[in-house]
Design a protein around this motif. Structure first.
Motif, short mmCIF file in Angstrom:
data_model
loop_
_atom_site.label_atom_id
_atom_site.label_comp_id
_atom_site.label_asym_id
_atom_site.label_seq_id
_atom_site.Cartn_x
_atom_site.Cartn_y
_atom_site.Cartn_z
N ARG A 37 71.61 87.46 30.10
CA ARG A 37 70.04 87.85 29.60
C ARG A 37 69.87 86.36 29.48
N GLU A 38 70.42 85.86 28.54
CA GLU A 38 70.39 84.36 27.69
C GLU A 38 70.43 83.83 29.14
N THR A 39 71.79 83.07 29.89
CA THR A 39 71.84 82.31 29.98
C THR A 39 72.48 82.59 31.44
N GLY A 40 72.23 83.67 31.76
CA GLY A 40 72.66 83.78 33.38
C GLY A 40 72.47 85.70 32.88
N LEU A 41 72.62 86.33 34.28
CA LEU A 41 73.25 87.86 34.20
C LEU A 41 74.71 88.32 34.88
N SER A 42 75.08 89.54 34.66
CA SER A 42 76.53 89.94 33.81
C SER A 42 77.15 91.26 34.50
N PHE A 43 78.07 91.16 35.16
CA PHE A 43 78.92 92.37 35.60
C PHE A 43 80.53 92.11 35.61
N ARG A 44 80.43 93.90 35.22
CA ARG A 44 81.89 93.73 35.37
C ARG A 44 82.40 93.77 36.48
N PRO A 45 83.95 93.31 36.06
CA PRO A 45 84.69 92.83 37.50
C PRO A 45 84.68 93.84 38.20
N ARG B 1 64.14 79.73 33.90
CA ARG B 1 64.56 79.90 32.56
C ARG B 1 65.70 80.30 31.79
N ARG B 2 66.67 81.23 32.49
CA ARG B 2 67.65 81.46 32.44
C ARG B 2 68.90 80.46 31.75
N ALA B 3 68.28 79.42 33.96
CA ALA B 3 69.06 78.58 34.44
C ALA B 3 69.36 77.42 33.14
N ARG B 4 67.72 77.22 32.49
CA ARG B 4 67.41 76.12 31.97
C ARG B 4 67.99 76.06 30.27
N ALA B 5 67.98 77.56 30.18
CA ALA B 5 68.92 78.11 28.38
C ALA B 5 70.35 77.21 28.64
N ALA B 6 70.82 78.23 29.87
CA ALA B 6 72.34 77.74 29.74
C ALA B 6 72.61 76.14 29.88
N ARG B 7 71.77 75.12 30.60
CA ARG B 7 72.04 73.57 30.71
C ARG B 7 71.78 73.41 28.95
N LYS B 8 70.74 73.73 28.73
CA LYS B 8 71.27 73.18 27.25
C LYS B 8 71.90 73.76 25.54
N ARG B 9 72.35 74.75 26.46
CA ARG B 9 73.33 75.20 25.28
C ARG B 9 75.05 74.37 25.64
N LEU B 10 74.91 73.94 27.15
CA LEU B 10 76.16 72.72 27.68
C LEU B 10 76.26 71.61 26.55
N GLY B 11 75.29 70.50 25.67
CA GLY B 11 75.36 70.00 24.46
C GLY B 11 75.75 70.39 23.67
N SER B 12 75.54 71.58 23.35
CA SER B 12 76.03 71.96 21.78
C SER B 12 77.11 72.65 21.65
N ALA B 13 77.72 73.49 22.98
CA ALA B 13 78.97 74.17 22.75
C ALA B 13 80.18 74.09 23.67
N PHE B 14 80.31 72.86 24.75
CA PHE B 14 80.30 72.50 25.88
C PHE B 14 80.33 70.94 26.05
N GLU B 15 80.36 70.25 24.76
CA GLU B 15 80.16 68.67 25.32
C GLU B 15 81.60 68.12 25.08
N TRP B 16 82.18 67.31 25.88
CA TRP B 16 83.77 66.54 25.33
C TRP B 16 84.16 65.85 24.11
N SER B 17 82.75 65.35 23.74
CA SER B 17 83.24 64.51 22.84
C SER B 17 83.73 65.17 21.73
N GLY B 18 82.93 66.62 21.19
CA GLY B 18 83.39 67.19 20.56
C GLY B 18 84.90 68.02 20.81
N ILE B 19 84.67 68.42 21.86
CA ILE B 19 85.96 68.88 22.29
C ILE B 19 87.03 68.07 21.33
N ALA B 20 87.30 66.58 22.09
CA ALA B 20 87.69 65.96 22.43
C ALA B 20 88.45 65.35 20.51
N ALA B 21 87.18 65.83 19.46
CA ALA B 21 87.29 65.47 18.52
C ALA B 21 88.40 66.77 17.93
#
Length: 418
Positions: free
Chosen positions: A337-345, A367-387
């Motif tokens: 409900r923030e960056t997508g919708l979830s369900f049990r496997p 709106r959720r899709a925009r929030a998901a895209r925005k989160r990429l830059g803070s949590a899933f950016e490769w330069s930070g992961i490489a560091a």
């Protein structure tokens, strides 16, 4: 630092997400000034005359790609023998072609390179870092019933026990690795996979053309992107489709990918009488995938087992609304409900309800899709992961040599579940 990565896939040899992960990490580390060598292989089924060993610098990374040896071994038929032969070829190539270059650390990616990575770390007397991307027990819901599964599990156990530092791509995988391989979870480092968002851009005209191809007349489009294997849960998405189409007539499902479950999924489509509503595209080039992601009303990831879920990042980068199970790392990538919708496997009614919510309220989905895209830059950016990975390398210390016996193979479910 001088880094030797050992991986059984590296572009253009790509089987799943691991190859893209290693490529992105290696190139990002090289761009940051580290000296990176990737030890990988030539395509399966080739030999030293058609595809000889090569030693090239690509995107700032030195790639030593090893030719297959002469014996007639096939990946699908002779997995363990094929893997051992690949490891032998990698070890020979590294010891004969890399000297006098010497790494500060060896980084192994998954069990298929356990033998050469462990041998090289031992011979070169440097720390061994290992990333466990998935487990055999996880792929089979905890059951290790076949001899092949037991062999793979024991190789995974050995790599986890031998590594001086372990990395997993999600907190869920850290718990799984600790339980399966009898290691302390505390020192295991969690480093998420990353994404390069600009790679998934597509022109408006191309998006319009792709949508018209797969859903003429403006019908809703659902997309599954990934390998076609049982643990990916595509059978649950197909089972939910009749319910979805009753609420949203004409909805089309596009299934992009290949895998061993393809024929069973085709049969499931027929059994659920949704043949007119399903298209199997097979493997698609990135340009087509970009347009398909941007044209979808929802990208649905119904995994029953998922160490991380890099496709969720790709969908977010393209701006597509996400519907995903909470399996493993997907529960960390997609925030319900923030960056997508979830369900049990495995929850087919829950899957259908989540998709129905997206199709009924496209503004909220956007709106959720925009929030998901925005989160990429803070949590899933490769330069930070490489560091963060470089920091792991710098802190890795070579442990004392230890001989390991064979692990006990669980007679029941490896996760203690019935």
């Amino acid at each position: 630092m001088r880094v030797l990565m050992v991986s059984w896939e590296y572009p253009p040899v790509v089987v799943g997400g691991l190859g893209r992960h290693v490529h992105a990490l290696a190139t990002e580390l090289a761009a940051a000034g580290h000296e990176v060598v990737v030890l990988s292989r030539q395509p399966a089924g080739t030999d030293a005359t058609t595809h000889p060993t090569t030693d090239d610098v690509l995107d700032g990374v030195r790639v030593l790609r090893v030719a297959e040896d002469p014996p007639h071994l096939e990946f699908e038929r002779d997995l363990v023998a094929w893997t051992l032969a690949m490891g032998h070829g990698m070890l020979r190539a590294a010891l004969t072609r890399l000297a006098p270059w010497r790494p500060d650390v060896v980084h192994a990616h998954d069990w298929l390179v356990a033998h050469p990575a462990i041998a090289l770390a031992d011979v070169l007397e440097v720390p061994l870092v290992a990333t466990i991307h998935a487990t055999e027990a996880g792929r089979h819901a905890g059951w290790l019933s076949s001899p092949l599964s037991q062999q793979v599990h024991s190789a995974e156990w050995w790599l986890a026990q031998r590594a001086d530092t372990l990395i997993t791509c999600s907190a869920a995988m850290r718990s799984e690795v600790a339980e399966l391989f009898e290691v302390d979870p505390e020192p295991i480092v969690v480093l998420h996979n990353g994404i390069a968002p600009r790679r998934w851009r597509a022109s408006t005209a191309r998006v319009r053309a792709v949508r018209e191809r797969y859903a003429p007349g403006g019908a809703p489009v659902l997309l599954y992107l990934g390998r076609l294997e049982y643990e990916k849960g595509v059978q649950d998405l197909i089972a939910a489709l009749p319910r979805i189409r009753r609420a949203h007539p004409g909805t089309r499902l596009v299934i992009a990918g290949t895998g061993t479950a393809h024929d069973q999924l085709v049969e499931a489509v027929a059994a659920h009488r949704v043949r007119r509503g399903v298209t199997f595209t097979g493997h698609l080039p990135d340009a087509d995938l970009s347009a398909l992601l941007r044209s979808a009303d929802a990208v649905v990831l119904p995994s029953r087992y998922e160490p991380f879920g890099i496709v969720a990042l790709e969908a977010a980068a393209a701006g597509a609304p996400l519907v995903a199970s909470t399996a493993g790392g997907l529960g960390e990538v997609v925030l319900d409900r923030e960056t997508g919708l979830s369900f049990r496997p495995g929850d087919v009614p829950g899957l259908a309800a989540a998709v129905g919510t997206v199709l009924s309220d496209p503004r909220a989905a956007a709106r959720r899709a925009r929030a998901a895209r925005k989160r990429l830059g803070s949590a899933f950016e490769w330069s930070g992961i490489a560091a963060a990975t470089a920091a792991v390398y710098a802190g890795a210390a070579r442990g004392a040599a230890t001989a390991h016996g064979r692990p006990k193979i669980p007679t029941g479910n490896a996760f203690g579940r019935a």
